[in-house]
Design an enzyme around this catalytic site. Structure first.
Site, PDB file in Angstrom:
ATOM      1  N   GLU A 136       0.821  -1.223   0.000  1.00  0.00           N
ATOM      2  CA  GLU A 136       0.000   0.000   0.000  1.00  0.00           C
ATOM      3  C   GLU A 136       0.852   1.270   0.000  1.00  0.00           C
ATOM      4  O   GLU A 136       0.904   1.995   1.012  1.00  0.00           O
ATOM      5  CB  GLU A 136      -0.936   0.010   1.188  1.00  0.00           C
ATOM      6  N   GLU A 170      -6.502  -8.112   0.140  1.00  0.00           N
ATOM      7  CA  GLU A 170      -6.696  -8.058   1.594  1.00  0.00           C
ATOM      8  C   GLU A 170      -8.122  -7.655   1.908  1.00  0.00           C
ATOM      9  O   GLU A 170      -8.686  -6.768   1.250  1.00  0.00           O
ATOM     10  CB  GLU A 170      -5.810  -6.970   2.220  1.00  0.00           C
TER      11      GLU A 170
END
Ligand code: GAL
Length: 734
Positions: A151, A318
């Site tokens: 991320e 995720e």
């Protein structure tokens, strides 16, 4: 090419951190993974200090053993580069590579994501550790994909960032006159006479220059992308046949323009954590999946966005099995039973190649010790793990849908830069959030049962082929080419809905003159001369009993027909919503935020005009329907997000049925069931019984309790909180 390498069917698993556990636990992990049918795990995301405890000293034997064990267990690995979390020794050795906030505070290690992507020392260290992993594991049989970093999201304002920003600006503008013009340097004496005078937007006395801020955000997205590319290119050199990805994340704060990044990944991977806990979580899930699917559309050689319906794989990398933190509120919330299953399969329905979680096993300590995991602190004897086992079964049963596409004829515009520009506090209302505007449009279509793609006008030439309807919420920045494309598309039969704050400014955030909404004024047949924002709770009555919120404009129809008028306040009698017929299509303008029902009704009217049908015209409220198509085969996904059993008309063989038992346990059943019979496992199935009912025959339309066979149209019952996936009868392709 179907990614990840060597994996057929759908991916199932999550982040796995063997470095947090003794090796005896690893053995149990693999056993439990096999029980849950996990076939893919992401290893090493935050393992830098275990892999390189001191500069240049690598300890990888534990990773060798972990990968070997996973391989022997038949589990494939997404191997991560750990560069999101440099070890303490790195930041002490290279304090200049620690990030600096806009206020000038240099952050220290002690958390994660503490690095400056523009710092040469960080970039070099990141390349070194990635090269070490690539070199060592290039031939490991478990390796299915590379996962670069985690991320990308840290923003920095340090001198390295400033230097890189100036280089980026030189490339964009060539000379300072052009920069001063674009940044409206004549306002507040901000003309620059030397490149070295330009800084990242640091804390300053009053409002910052909006174009400086916007350019810095564009630059930083590019800088993070360059850091990603460093590693991706190096990994590709070592292992040309192993795909490379990085995980994208959603939210207003995200400094990355994912639509532009998407073409740089072999497989688009997204993390999704709904922030809402009521029914909105399902809407957020659908939106996130639709965005990810749209980002994953293949890019043609000339960079044009391809026609609707073409799909490159993408993956939900995720999500949370259960408890999610809501930091803003200081409370975590638990996912209701059934949501883990429904949300995961909802991503698959919208094109994901599977469902992955953060995380496999809940850690004993650390900042996220109480974040949920597939194996919670309680261990395998837990509702969460049993739900994970049932989900594994559902994904196995859904493997056949893997390569099917998701066809959408409606689209919504998405532009990260417009979102960034609209965050400037100098705009007439700080209560307009781009993400909310997009979500409201998506919600309206979702509630109509219409599957929606996103198109990203700034990510390349805009190709609207295949779409019949397009909604542009608050697309603030617009260049002339996009406006021209929209005009041509509408004249050729497209149905365009434009909301306030679209087309108002050019890509440099300079306001287009002559009346709003600048770039689209003529196409829409309106001229708006005044903004009259409403406060966060302000409303304005509209004709037809509808309500406007947040925003108003003084609109004059110049060729458009009024559809709804303001019915009160200073604008009473003025048009609020307009429609103009243009060639074979139509262009609608919304000068206020319609209440949710009003928005849905309006978009239903536009969709009907445009010939865009809901997936299931008669689906009841609370039921989400999505269709995937593979040649002549069609799969219908039905989700009951409500609390009541619901009956919908559908045709086909049951592939998977998932239900929530009164105890909160999940039950999944599938291909053993003959057509016309589903497993219903909730008391609601037999009114008043309150007990699981086991196999439950589904009769022909309208008659329940009569066993039905064959493939005729029938009504199917979708249990509350449950889902049903049907293989519909073959139909001719096209
Ligand atoms: C994600 C992140 C994970 C974990 C998770 C918690 O954004 O990639 O490492 O922190 O959030 O929800």
């Amino acid at each position: 090419m179907r990614w990840p390498k060597g994996l057929d069917g759908l991916c199932y698993g999550g982040d796995y951190n063997p470095e947090q556990w003794p090796e005896t636990t690893w053995v149990e992990d693999v056993e439990l993974m096999r029980r849950a049918r996990v076939n893919l795990v992401t290893v090493g995301v935050f393992a830098w200090s275990r892999l390189e405890p001191r500069p240049g000293e690598y300890t990888v034997d534990w990773l060798d053993r972990a990968l070997d064990l996973l391989h022997r267990g038949g589990i494939r690995v997404v191997l991560a580069t750990p560069t999101a979390s440099p070890p303490p020794w790195f930041s002490l050795a290279h304090p200049d590579a620690l990030p600096v906030t806009a206020d000038g505070v240099r952050l220290r290690h002690g958390s994660r994501d503490t690095y400056c992507a523009a710092a040469p020392a960080y970039r070099a260290a990141a390349r070194r550790i990635a090269a070490m992993l690539a070199d060592r594991y290039r031939d490991h049989p478990a390796l299915a994909m590379w996962h670069v970093h985690n991320e990308y999201g840290t923003v920095c304002h340090c001198p390295h960032a400033a230097d890189a920003f100036r280089r980026w600006l030189r490339q964009r503008y060539g000379d300072l006159d052009r920069l001063n013009e674009a940044w409206t340097g004549a306002f507040w004496s901000q003309g620059y006479s030397d490149w070295t005078q330009i800084d990242p937007p640091r804390a300053t006395q009053y409002l910052s220059n909006p174009t400086q801020v916007l350019d810095f955000r564009r630059f930083w997205s590019d800088e993070l992308l360059a850091a990603y590319r460093d590693q991706r290119d190096l990994l590709r050199e070592h292992t040309p046949d192993v795909p490379v990805t990085t995980n994208y994340v959603f939210g207003d704060w995200v400094p990355v323009d994912h639509a532009r990044w998407a073409r740089e990944a072999d497989l688009v991977a997204v993390d999704h954590y709904p922030t809402e806990i009521d029914g909105r979580a399902e809407e957020q899930t659908a939106l996130a999946a639709d965005l990810a699917r749209s980002w994953s559309r293949p890019v043609d050689g000339d960079g044009a966005q391809p026609p609707a319906g073409r799909l490159r794989p993408w993956l939900l990398m995720e999500s949370a099995p259960n408890l999610i933190y809501r930091y803003a509120e200081g409370t975590a919330y638990a996912k209701e039973p059934g949501r883990m299953l429904r949300h995961s399969v909802a991503h698959v329905a919208r094109g994901s190649r599977g469902a992955m979680f953060f995380q496999w096993r809940a850690p004993r300590g650390g900042a996220e010790a109480f974040h949920s995991a597939m194996v919670p602190h309680a261990g395998a004897d837990s509702r969460t793990f049993r739900s994970a086992v049932q989900l594994g079964e559902a994904l196995r049963l859904l493997a056949a849908t893997d390569t099917a596409t998701v066809a959408a004829r409606a689209a919504i515009g998405w532009d990260a830069a417009s979102g960034w520009a609209l965050q400037h506090p100098g705009l007439p209302s700080e209560h307009i959030s781009y993400a909310d505007e997009v979500a409201a449009a998506h919600r309206a279509l979702w509630r109509c049962g219409i599957t929606t793609d996103f198109v990203c006008p700034a990510a390349g030439p805009l190709d609207l082929t295949g779409y019949r309807m397009l909604v542009l919420p608050a697309l603030y920045l617009m260049d002339d080419a996009v406006a021209d494309t929209l005009g041509d598309w509408v004249r050729a039969g497209g149905h365009l809905v434009v909301s306030y704050l679209s087309g108002v400014a050019d890509p440099d955030a300079r306001v287009r003159l002559g009346g709003y909404p600048g770039a689209l004024r003529e196409l829409l047949g309106v001229r708006s001369e005044e903004f009259l924002p409403l406060g966060p709770d302000g409303t304005e009555p509209l004709s037809g009993g509808r309500t406007g919120r947040l925003w108003r404009e003084r609109v004059e129809a110049r060729g458009a027909e009024p559809v709804l008028d303001y019915a009160g306040g200073v604008l009473a009698g003025h048009p609020a919503v307009t429609r103009r017929s243009v060639g074979a299509g139509a262009a609608w303008y919304l000068s206020t935020r319609l209440d949710d029902d009003g928005y849905r009704e309006l978009l239903a009217v536009v969709a009907a005009e445009a010939g865009v049908a809901p997936v299931l015209p008669a689906a009841s409220a609370g039921v989400e329907a999505v269709r995937r198509v593979d040649g002549t085969t069609r799969w219908l996904f039905l989700f009951n997000h409500g609390r009541e059993e619901t009956v919908v008309a559908a045709t086909g063989e049951v592939l998977v049925c998932g239900a929530v038992l009164p105890s909160g346990e999940i039950l999944v059943a599938g291909d053993a069931l003959p057509a016309g019979e589903i497993l219903l496992a909730v008391g609601a199935g037999t009114p008043g019984s309150g007990r699981p009912t086991g196999r439950w025959p589904v009769g022909p339309a309208g008659v329940s309790g009569t066993p039905g066979r064959g493939r005729g149209a029938r009504r199917v019952r979708v249990p509350p909180g449950g889902l049903l996936v049907l293989r519909e009868p073959d139909h001719p392709a096209g």
